[in-house]
Design a protein around this motif. Structure first.
Motif, PDB file in Angstrom:
ATOM      1  N   ASP A 269     -17.825   0.432  20.151  1.00  0.00           N
ATOM      2  CA  ASP A 269     -17.443  -0.128  18.861  1.00  0.00           C
ATOM      3  C   ASP A 269     -17.878   0.777  17.706  1.00  0.00           C
ATOM      4  OD1 ASP A 269     -15.962  -2.623  19.509  1.00  0.00           O
ATOM      5  OD2 ASP A 269     -17.778  -3.029  20.636  1.00  0.00           O
ATOM      6  N   ASN A 270     -18.667   0.290  16.749  1.00  0.00           N
ATOM      7  CA  ASN A 270     -18.962   1.103  15.569  1.00  0.00           C
ATOM      8  C   ASN A 270     -19.679   2.406  15.908  1.00  0.00           C
ATOM      9  OD1 ASN A 270     -17.763  -0.818  13.982  1.00  0.00           O
ATOM     10  ND2 ASN A 270     -19.652  -1.619  13.088  1.00  0.00           N
ATOM     11  N   ALA A 271     -20.353   2.453  17.051  1.00  0.00           N
ATOM     12  CA  ALA A 271     -21.052   3.679  17.453  1.00  0.00           C
ATOM     13  C   ALA A 271     -20.070   4.801  17.784  1.00  0.00           C
ATOM     14  CB  ALA A 271     -21.961   3.404  18.644  1.00  0.00           C
ATOM     15  N   GLN A 272     -18.812   4.473  18.018  1.00  0.00           N
ATOM     16  CA  GLN A 272     -17.814   5.505  18.307  1.00  0.00           C
ATOM     17  C   GLN A 272     -17.638   6.465  17.129  1.00  0.00           C
ATOM     18  OE1 GLN A 272     -14.315   3.755  20.915  1.00  0.00           O
ATOM     19  NE2 GLN A 272     -14.905   2.227  19.399  1.00  0.00           N
ATOM     20  N   ASP A 273     -17.943   5.979  15.933  1.00  0.00           N
ATOM     21  CA  ASP A 273     -17.790   6.814  14.743  1.00  0.00           C
ATOM     22  C   ASP A 273     -18.781   7.979  14.731  1.00  0.00           C
ATOM     23  OD1 ASP A 273     -15.817   5.071  13.904  1.00  0.00           O
ATOM     24  OD2 ASP A 273     -17.161   3.904  12.616  1.00  0.00           O
ATOM     25  N   LEU A 274     -19.797   7.928  15.571  1.00  0.00           N
ATOM     26  CA  LEU A 274     -20.795   9.001  15.619  1.00  0.00           C
ATOM     27  C   LEU A 274     -20.288  10.237  16.350  1.00  0.00           C
ATOM     28  CD1 LEU A 274     -23.929   6.838  16.552  1.00  0.00           C
ATOM     29  CD2 LEU A 274     -23.288   7.665  14.269  1.00  0.00           C
ATOM     30  N   VAL A 275     -19.249  10.068  17.145  1.00  0.00           N
ATOM     31  CA  VAL A 275     -18.731  11.177  17.960  1.00  0.00           C
ATOM     32  C   VAL A 275     -17.849  12.070  17.092  1.00  0.00           C
ATOM     33  CG1 VAL A 275     -17.335  11.807  19.958  1.00  0.00           C
ATOM     34  CG2 VAL A 275     -18.833   9.800  20.057  1.00  0.00           C
ATOM     35  N   LYS A 276     -18.200  13.353  17.031  1.00  0.00           N
ATOM     36  CA  LYS A 276     -17.464  14.311  16.201  1.00  0.00           C
ATOM     37  C   LYS A 276     -16.305  14.909  16.988  1.00  0.00           C
ATOM     38  CE  LYS A 276     -21.699  15.458  13.694  1.00  0.00           C
ATOM     39  NZ  LYS A 276     -22.720  16.517  13.436  1.00  0.00           N
ATOM     40  N   ARG A 277     -15.108  14.812  16.394  1.00  0.00           N
ATOM     41  CA  ARG A 277     -13.907  15.351  17.034  1.00  0.00           C
ATOM     42  C   ARG A 277     -13.089  16.129  16.017  1.00  0.00           C
ATOM     43  NH1 ARG A 277     -11.455   9.957  19.798  1.00  0.00           N
ATOM     44  NH2 ARG A 277     -12.572   8.938  18.095  1.00  0.00           N
TER      45      ARG A 277
ATOM     46  N   GLY B  63     -10.016   0.341  23.973  1.00  0.00           N
ATOM     47  CA  GLY B  63     -10.204   1.009  22.688  1.00  0.00           C
ATOM     48  C   GLY B  63     -11.563   0.784  22.057  1.00  0.00           C
ATOM     49  N   HIS B  64     -12.487   0.177  22.786  1.00  0.00           N
ATOM     50  CA  HIS B  64     -13.782  -0.183  22.206  1.00  0.00           C
ATOM     51  C   HIS B  64     -14.953   0.640  22.747  1.00  0.00           C
ATOM     52  CE1 HIS B  64     -12.673  -3.746  19.759  1.00  0.00           C
ATOM     53  NE2 HIS B  64     -11.616  -3.699  20.544  1.00  0.00           N
ATOM     54  N   ALA B  65     -14.663   1.698  23.497  1.00  0.00           N
ATOM     55  CA  ALA B  65     -15.748   2.552  23.993  1.00  0.00           C
ATOM     56  C   ALA B  65     -15.237   3.972  24.191  1.00  0.00           C
ATOM     57  CB  ALA B  65     -16.304   2.004  25.306  1.00  0.00           C
ATOM     58  N   LEU B  66     -16.118   4.937  23.942  1.00  0.00           N
ATOM     59  CA  LEU B  66     -15.840   6.343  24.208  1.00  0.00           C
ATOM     60  C   LEU B  66     -16.785   6.856  25.278  1.00  0.00           C
ATOM     61  CD1 LEU B  66     -15.439   7.925  20.623  1.00  0.00           C
ATOM     62  CD2 LEU B  66     -13.622   7.397  22.259  1.00  0.00           C
ATOM     63  N   TRP B  67     -16.236   7.654  26.184  1.00  0.00           N
ATOM     64  CA  TRP B  67     -17.022   8.331  27.226  1.00  0.00           C
ATOM     65  C   TRP B  67     -16.888   9.816  26.932  1.00  0.00           C
ATOM     66  CZ3 TRP B  67     -14.738   8.664  32.834  1.00  0.00           C
ATOM     67  CH2 TRP B  67     -15.554   9.459  33.635  1.00  0.00           C
ATOM     68  N   VAL B  68     -18.017  10.486  26.711  1.00  0.00           N
ATOM     69  CA  VAL B  68     -17.981  11.884  26.294  1.00  0.00           C
ATOM     70  C   VAL B  68     -18.729  12.770  27.277  1.00  0.00           C
ATOM     71  CG1 VAL B  68     -17.883  11.121  23.888  1.00  0.00           C
ATOM     72  CG2 VAL B  68     -20.078  11.847  24.869  1.00  0.00           C
ATOM     73  N   SER B  69     -18.413  14.063  27.224  1.00  0.00           N
ATOM     74  CA  SER B  69     -19.058  15.051  28.081  1.00  0.00           C
ATOM     75  C   SER B  69     -20.377  15.502  27.461  1.00  0.00           C
ATOM     76  CB  SER B  69     -18.125  16.252  28.244  1.00  0.00           C
ATOM     77  OG  SER B  69     -17.947  16.905  26.994  1.00  0.00           O
TER      78      SER B  69
ATOM     79  N   GLU C 156     -18.362  -2.076  39.381  1.00  0.00           N
ATOM     80  CA  GLU C 156     -18.295  -2.024  37.930  1.00  0.00           C
ATOM     81  C   GLU C 156     -19.546  -1.364  37.378  1.00  0.00           C
ATOM     82  OE1 GLU C 156     -18.021  -5.064  34.111  1.00  0.00           O
ATOM     83  OE2 GLU C 156     -17.096  -5.661  36.008  1.00  0.00           O
ATOM     84  N   GLN C 157     -19.382  -0.178  36.840  1.00  0.00           N
ATOM     85  CA  GLN C 157     -20.500   0.555  36.255  1.00  0.00           C
ATOM     86  C   GLN C 157     -19.998   1.376  35.074  1.00  0.00           C
ATOM     87  OE1 GLN C 157     -21.956   3.618  38.899  1.00  0.00           O
ATOM     88  NE2 GLN C 157     -19.911   4.115  39.659  1.00  0.00           N
ATOM     89  N   TRP C 158     -20.869   1.618  34.128  1.00  0.00           N
ATOM     90  CA  TRP C 158     -20.492   2.451  33.001  1.00  0.00           C
ATOM     91  C   TRP C 158     -20.512   3.911  33.428  1.00  0.00           C
ATOM     92  CZ3 TRP C 158     -18.424   0.531  28.725  1.00  0.00           C
ATOM     93  CH2 TRP C 158     -18.671  -0.820  28.397  1.00  0.00           C
ATOM     94  N   PRO C 159     -19.533   4.708  32.969  1.00  0.00           N
ATOM     95  CA  PRO C 159     -19.510   6.120  33.345  1.00  0.00           C
ATOM     96  C   PRO C 159     -20.611   6.895  32.630  1.00  0.00           C
ATOM     97  CG  PRO C 159     -17.783   5.668  31.756  1.00  0.00           C
ATOM     98  CD  PRO C 159     -18.399   4.338  32.098  1.00  0.00           C
TER      99      PRO C 159
ATOM    100  N   VAL D 196     -21.865   7.132  26.584  1.00  0.00           N
ATOM    101  CA  VAL D 196     -20.925   6.061  26.229  1.00  0.00           C
ATOM    102  C   VAL D 196     -21.325   5.466  24.883  1.00  0.00           C
ATOM    103  CG1 VAL D 196     -20.046   3.772  26.846  1.00  0.00           C
ATOM    104  CG2 VAL D 196     -20.333   5.512  28.615  1.00  0.00           C
ATOM    105  N   PHE D 197     -20.332   5.360  23.986  1.00  0.00           N
ATOM    106  CA  PHE D 197     -20.534   4.815  22.654  1.00  0.00           C
ATOM    107  C   PHE D 197     -19.559   3.657  22.453  1.00  0.00           C
ATOM    108  CE2 PHE D 197     -21.834   9.165  22.700  1.00  0.00           C
ATOM    109  CZ  PHE D 197     -22.935   9.262  21.855  1.00  0.00           C
TER     110      PHE D 197
END
Length: 610
Positions: free
Chosen positions: A260-268, A221-227, A195-198, A257-258
């Motif tokens: 909960d609320n930090a996911q809103d920082l990712v621009k899509r 649905g509570h975390a984003l993994w981005v490039s 178990e590790q964060w990507p 990795v972002f």
């Protein structure tokens, strides 16, 4: 006008009286599928029986090629195999449908006596009919997105990148245009052997994914993994985010990795209409094939809300959708400037959006659920609230006064306690039957708060398949005592709470039979649990009747539609499902073998045939 049309008109005035009559006759009369004239002797009876059997066989062979008439009765040949889910829990042999409405229930003899022109259809041997099933908590467009890329099947960070790579290579437009944005859903680091964060850097290890803009949503649905590309394009970032986490390594560098609320920082980029339509179509196809006639969407953002409004205006809504409009705690209050969408349940009125969805905390799987005490497997934290308690105490009564149902995502015991405090204060001045507030998930609750849940009349919207996913790691995370308060459905019901069932798809499978099985067995599909073959904390199992009500009449109540949906009674809309076997009596080990034969909405098959 035919006899049936006249009776249907009369039923709008005396439906309850007629229903009671039919149910009483059904209980006292042996079902008969012959004509009303009895044979005069045994030989005549045999001839009549054989003739009728041949006619039925010919009819059955041809019926799939015959258009369903405007008025018909759906019956069982073998007995009372239609579960009405009325207050008495009655079972009947037949239901009669005219247009989109149920106009009679009872025995076939009763039907033929009252309506001579009634066409009859029969369910297959062993099949049963139940009211249209609802998923009380799912994410429609997100589920469609999750079906495009199978990240949940990947069991390491490297395997996830391979799934993304294959997805890119299988889409020529994306393969040939590195600027195309790539999105997926479903990675689950808690299911990986280690178990590790990507990390963002992993995407640059493969030449196909290197340099591309990739955003992958976690299973819960509570975390984003981005490039790295997205990480750079979304910069700069604050040091801290209230109600969220920007994960960093030991050197303080962003990992990609972002939470909960930090996911809103990712621009899509915004999704195109084609993207939205494709995701919606995938979800609807899966929903109706699984016997769902309605879905409560747990989070309309402005983009998705406008999309569903367009679909409703174009009459493209094949299933009923009850939407919860997302509340942004950083934005302005809108409950007094936006009108709720309150649809009727005719063929055209399938969209309602009269509730607001507020997030109180994060998720147990990612360690963001707000607990009273620290996590057993991570004593440095007890999770976090995504919204201040003071703000909850302001906006909850505001929304209730302005005519909105308030549904709050609450996972941890601390989050549930804080939300119940806010509900308790607000409900002193609000009619509970008019407001019907809901706790979405209600996963970990103290015994005292479960009693308070029942006393306040707050609806518990729970997801039984979460039980069989989380039971494998829950005790390590919560400890041997606190884990007893996780998914304590029996205690909730015994405390007087209304419990409604959902899937949280795409977090879990969009299959109400899987939820039914999990609720009544608390066993994995393999028949296993950490506590053995009796199930995980078996004392918290639901009865089959409670589970059936939890996905039929209770969701109707939770969406203010119990007068028209959720049970098969005279005057209600003809939404129902034909199942291949009797889920109320079949041995538990065979429940998951149940197939959906037909899904009917407004009296017409939308999947399968009758």
């Amino acid at each position: 006008m035919s006899d049936l049309r006249q009776r249907a008109s009369q039923n709008s005035m005396n439906g309850e009286e007629k229903s009671a009559k039919h149910q009483g006759l059904a209980a006292s009369t042996t079902p008969i599928v012959s004509t009303s004239t009895p044979p005069r002797d045994r030989r005549g009876a045999l001839i009549a029986f054989v003739s009728l059997a041949c006619a039925m066989l010919l009819y059955t062979q041809k019926r799939t090629h015959t258009a369903l008439p405007q008025s018909y009765a759906l019956c069982s040949r073998t007995g009372q195999d239609i579960y009405t889910v009325d207050t008495a829990g009655a079972k009947v042999q037949c239901i009669a449908v005219h247009d989109a409405q149920i106009v009679a229930t009872g025995s076939l003899d009763d039907m033929r006596e009252d309506w001579s022109d009634l066409a009859v259809r029969y369910i297959g041997a062993g099949s049963v009919v139940v009211p249209g099933m609802s998923d009380s908590h799912a994410h429609i467009l997100e589920y469609g997105a999750s079906r495009l890329m199978d990240l949940e099947g990947a069991k390491t960070m490297e395997e996830c990148v391979v799934v993304v790579k294959n997805y890119i290579l299988s889409n020529p437009d994306m393969k040939n245009d590195p600027s195309k944005f790539v999105e997926g859903w479903g990675w689950d680091h808690t299911s990986w052997p280690v178990e590790q964060w990507p990390t963002a850097a992993q995407f640059d290890q493969d030449p196909v994914t290197r340099g591309r803009s990739i955003v992958l949503q976690s299973k819960d649905g509570h975390a984003l993994w981005v490039s790295p590309s997205v990480l750079n394009s979304s910069a700069p970032y604050p040091e801290h985010v209230e109600g969220g986490i920007i994960r960093r390594d030991e050197a303080g560098q962003l990992t990609g990795v972002f939470m909960d609320n930090a996911q809103d920082l990712v621009k899509r980029p915004a999704l195109s209409e084609g993207d939205l339509e494709r995701r919606f179509a995938i979800t609807v196809d899966d929903a109706v094939s699984n016997g769902l006639t309605s879905i409560h969407d747990a989070g309309f953002d402005p983009l998705s809300l406008e999309f569903f409004k367009r679909q409703a205006a174009a009459e493209n809504m094949k299933i009923r959708i009850y939407g919860m409009t997302y509340f942004d705690e950083h934005g302005p209050y809108w409950g007094n400037t936006t009108a709720p969408i309150i649809a009727d349940t005719t063929a055209k009125g399938k969209l309602s959006a009269r509730s607001v969805k507020i997030f109180a905390d994060g998720a147990l799987r990612s360690g963001g659920a707000a607990l009273y005490e620290p996590y057993t497997d991570n004593p440095e934290t007890n999770g976090f609230m995504r919204i201040e308690a003071a703000l909850l105490n302001v906006v909850i009564p505001q929304f209730l006064r302005d005519g909105w149902q308030v549904n709050v995502h609450a996972i941890g015991d601390r989050a549930n306690g804080i939300v119940l405090d806010a509900f308790e204060a607000a409900l002193k001045d609000v009619n509970i039957s008019a407001s019907r507030p809901r706790l979405e998930h209600a996963q970990i609750m103290t015994t005292e708060d479960m009693v308070r849940l029942g006393n306040l009349g707050v609806i518990a919207s729970v997801q039984p398949t979460h039980v069989i996913s989380d039971m494998w790691f829950a005790e390590d995370r919560l400890g041997p005592e606190r884990v007893k308060s996780l998914y304590a459905f029996r205690t909730m019901i015994d405390s007087g709470a209304t419990v409604t069932l959902g899937s949280d798809a795409p977090v879990e499978v969009m299959n109400p039979i899987a939820g039914f099985h999990a609720a009544v067995t608390r066993l994995a599909p393999s028949g296993q649990s950490p506590h053995g073959p009796d199930g995980w904390f078996p004392e918290q199992r639901l009865t089959r009747d409670e589970a059936l009500r939890g996905m039929t009449i209770n969701p109707a109540y939770a969406s203010f539609t119990e007068s028209l949906l959720g049970s098969l009674e005279v005057g209600k809309t003809a939404d129902f499902v034909v199942l291949s076997q009797d889920i109320m009596t079949v041995p538990a080990e065979f429940l998951l073998d149940t197939k959906v034969v037909a899904t009917i909405i407004d009296g017409r098959p939308i999947y399968g045939s009758i």
